[in-house]
Design an enzyme around this catalytic site. Sequence first.
Site, short mmCIF file in Angstrom:
data_model
loop_
_atom_site.label_atom_id
_atom_site.label_comp_id
_atom_site.label_asym_id
_atom_site.label_seq_id
_atom_site.Cartn_x
_atom_site.Cartn_y
_atom_site.Cartn_z
N PRO A 141 0.79 -1.24 0.00
CA PRO A 141 0.00 0.00 0.00
C PRO A 141 0.82 1.29 0.00
CG PRO A 141 0.00 -0.96 2.19
CD PRO A 141 0.73 -1.93 1.29
N CYS A 142 1.49 1.55 -1.12
CA CYS A 142 2.32 2.74 -1.25
C CYS A 142 1.50 4.02 -1.12
CB CYS A 142 3.08 2.71 -2.56
SG CYS A 142 2.07 2.49 -4.03
#
Length: 191
Positions: A141-142
């Site tokens: 989950p950048c």
Amino acid sequence: MGSAVNHYHLFQTAHGFAALAWNERGVTSFRLPAPSAEETRRALLRRLPDAIETEPSADMAGLIQAITRYFEGERSDFAHVPLDLGRQDSLFAKIYDLVRRLGWGETTTYGEIARALGEGPEVARDVGQAMARNPIPLIVPCHRVLAAGGRIGGFSAPGGSNAKARMLELEGVAPEPAAPAKSSAQASFGF
């Protein structure tokens, strides 16, 4: 270890067309929603030119359903999805591992990731590069990694920073707007 065959599946979400790619070891790529299926397919095939479009296995179909629900605003957790990130720089692999631990609505900054790795502030730029090159956004989950001061920062996926902000809003997070670019040359950096 020989090279594994990649398969992919295009699907529609509430935010556009996405694509998931996998092999027998795990998910190898995810393309965040874009306005058209063809745009998504082209982007995925640029990364995995030999991938074969196919119907998903039961596990991958379940993951696709979870991703679809995510884009409808349903709390989702992808921390246990098996991944095959391929060959990665060892620093990037450590960064991705840390980022995967961020839960729904939990954010951090590039600098905080660098500190968590026991590194100095100069490594924050490397964290930004790892986020820009993340082959499996959402699952790694950048979008939950922000610039200093909680600003949105850059995002290399379709829709750029606006897409990142929409994903965070789905999770109940309201980040600070991106700082204005100092010049058009700087505006092109992905972090």
